[in-house]
Design an enzyme around this catalytic site. Sequence first.
Site, PDB file in Angstrom:
ATOM      1  N   HIS A   1     -29.673  64.716  69.331  1.00 40.47           N
ATOM      2  CA  HIS A   1     -28.550  65.538  69.811  1.00 40.47           C
ATOM      3  C   HIS A   1     -29.062  66.893  70.312  1.00 40.47           C
ATOM      4  O   HIS A   1     -28.621  67.388  71.344  1.00 40.47           O
ATOM      5  CB  HIS A   1     -27.558  65.807  68.680  1.00 40.47           C
ATOM      6  CG  HIS A   1     -26.873  64.588  68.131  1.00 40.47           C
ATOM      7  ND1 HIS A   1     -27.084  64.151  66.843  1.00 40.47           N
ATOM      8  CD2 HIS A   1     -25.992  63.722  68.678  1.00 40.47           C
ATOM      9  CE1 HIS A   1     -26.327  63.072  66.618  1.00 40.47           C
ATOM     10  NE2 HIS A   1     -25.665  62.791  67.714  1.00 40.47           N
TER      11      HIS A   1
ATOM     12  N   LYS B   1     -29.894  56.789  74.852  1.00 42.22           N
ATOM     13  CA  LYS B   1     -29.771  55.970  73.631  1.00 42.22           C
ATOM     14  C   LYS B   1     -28.568  55.035  73.706  1.00 42.22           C
ATOM     15  O   LYS B   1     -28.629  53.887  73.301  1.00 42.22           O
ATOM     16  CB  LYS B   1     -29.666  56.907  72.424  1.00 42.22           C
ATOM     17  CG  LYS B   1     -29.182  56.277  71.148  1.00 42.22           C
ATOM     18  CD  LYS B   1     -30.319  55.684  70.411  1.00 42.22           C
ATOM     19  CE  LYS B   1     -29.941  54.828  69.221  1.00 42.22           C
ATOM     20  NZ  LYS B   1     -28.719  55.085  68.559  1.00 42.22           N
TER      21      LYS B   1
ATOM     22  N   SER C   1     -30.897  58.389  65.141  1.00 40.69           N
ATOM     23  CA  SER C   1     -29.481  58.032  65.098  1.00 40.69           C
ATOM     24  C   SER C   1     -28.874  58.600  63.827  1.00 40.69           C
ATOM     25  O   SER C   1     -29.543  58.660  62.783  1.00 40.69           O
ATOM     26  CB  SER C   1     -29.338  56.504  65.085  1.00 40.69           C
ATOM     27  OG  SER C   1     -28.037  56.156  64.672  1.00 40.69           O
ATOM     28  N   SER C   2     -27.612  58.981  63.914  1.00 38.09           N
ATOM     29  CA  SER C   2     -26.909  59.493  62.725  1.00 38.09           C
ATOM     30  C   SER C   2     -26.846  58.430  61.646  1.00 38.09           C
ATOM     31  O   SER C   2     -26.736  58.730  60.464  1.00 38.09           O
ATOM     32  CB  SER C   2     -25.487  59.906  63.098  1.00 38.09           C
ATOM     33  OG  SER C   2     -25.513  60.825  64.157  1.00 38.09           O
TER      34      SER C   2
HETATM   35  P1  AMP Z   1     -23.194  60.415  68.933  1.00 39.16           P
HETATM   36  O1  AMP Z   1     -23.034  61.593  68.032  1.00 39.16           O
HETATM   37  O2  AMP Z   1     -23.899  59.265  68.305  1.00 39.16           O
HETATM   38  O3  AMP Z   1     -21.894  60.041  69.595  1.00 39.16           O
HETATM   39  O4  AMP Z   1     -24.153  60.885  70.102  1.00 39.16           O
HETATM   40  C1  AMP Z   1     -23.828  61.998  70.901  1.00 39.16           C
HETATM   41  C2  AMP Z   1     -24.731  62.003  72.104  1.00 39.16           C
HETATM   42  O5  AMP Z   1     -26.095  62.111  71.681  1.00 39.16           O
HETATM   43  C3  AMP Z   1     -24.626  60.717  72.942  1.00 39.16           C
HETATM   44  O6  AMP Z   1     -24.653  61.051  74.307  1.00 39.16           O
HETATM   45  C4  AMP Z   1     -25.854  59.960  72.510  1.00 39.16           C
HETATM   46  O7  AMP Z   1     -26.334  59.063  73.494  1.00 39.16           O
HETATM   47  C5  AMP Z   1     -26.842  61.083  72.285  1.00 39.16           C
HETATM   48  N1  AMP Z   1     -27.917  60.651  71.393  1.00 39.16           N
HETATM   49  C6  AMP Z   1     -27.795  60.076  70.182  1.00 39.16           C
HETATM   50  N2  AMP Z   1     -28.994  59.759  69.678  1.00 39.16           N
HETATM   51  C7  AMP Z   1     -29.909  60.128  70.607  1.00 39.16           C
HETATM   52  C8  AMP Z   1     -31.340  60.043  70.698  1.00 39.16           C
HETATM   53  N3  AMP Z   1     -32.076  59.516  69.724  1.00 39.16           N
HETATM   54  N4  AMP Z   1     -31.927  60.532  71.798  1.00 39.16           N
HETATM   55  C9  AMP Z   1     -31.189  61.068  72.810  1.00 39.16           C
HETATM   56  N5  AMP Z   1     -29.855  61.175  72.790  1.00 39.16           N
HETATM   57  C10 AMP Z   1     -29.217  60.704  71.706  1.00 39.16           C
END
Ligand code: AMP
Length: 280
Positions: free
Chosen positions: A37, A151, A187-188
């Site tokens: 993020h 991702k 990843s979260s």
């Molecule tokens: P999320 O909180 O999982 O909805 O992710 C928020 C944003 O962060 C989304 O655009 C994801 O694609 C991006 N994101 C999540 N994990 C990664 C990662 N490992 N590398 C790059 N971007 C990420």
Amino acid sequence: MYLFQRSVDLQNWLETVRGHNRKIGFVPTMGALHDGHLSLIRQSAAENSFTVCSIFVNPTQFNDASDLEKYPRTPGNDIELLVGSGCNALFLPTVEEVYPTDLDTSVSVDLHPLDTVMEGAFRPGHFAGVVQVVYRLLQLVQPDQLYMGQKDYQQLTIIREMIRQLELPVKLVMVPIRREPDGLAMSSRNVRLSPAFRAIAPVIHRILQQVKEQVDEKSVSELEAWAMQQLAEAGLRPEYFEIVDGNTLKAISSLSKTKSAVACMAAWAGDIRLIDNMIL
Ligand code: AMP
């Protein structure tokens, strides 16, 4: 960094900073922030005058109630990470703020077949929820540039299509996947992996790399079958491993005939579902 919980306060602040050739970058997230993020935040901060990050665990994109309930929420830690990352404002709204009962927040876009393949096949309704929340957040923030991670490749492709169909005045920027030193895509959900599955999970990246190395030697179907078998042999439960056209997400029969191909996969590591991809 400012913290806004009400959209009216965020919008008042945005009015004071907008204009004079100043660009606003926007990074929507669901929190439990990690360096993936933050790489989006850093890129936005480098390319814009102001960066807004939102943290909102969007209920409409979860097709499984227990997944929504178990989704990690670490707002205190997230705020600490954002301070100093280049983020100027954090938007931390309630569900009622994003979806007021007296407002129709539905969005009408025809995503077929982008939303029915891969993630769409295994998580029915998921992308309708993603489109709804990203559209609503874009209406509130009205950024010049929207930053999303490679991702979630299919999600990004769908948002690109939404922007195209609705002619939204925003530029979508794709940020590469950030990985742990052993290759596991950040990843979260990774914090919920058991130590045993955390040790196995980096195999996903190794398999993706090996697929990339073998594109000239094997057919698409051979590569897909090989990868599914490797994932299962490693102790994961693969849902899909598909090599698709990077723009249309349609299955491809021959790599040599495709300009942009991407290998996308999802697999369960115990009760945690992991996704990853690699542009071939
Ligand atoms: P999320 O909180 O999982 O909805 O992710 C928020 C944003 O962060 C989304 O655009 C994801 O694609 C991006 N994101 C999540 N994990 C990664 C990662 N490992 N590398 C790059 N971007 C990420």
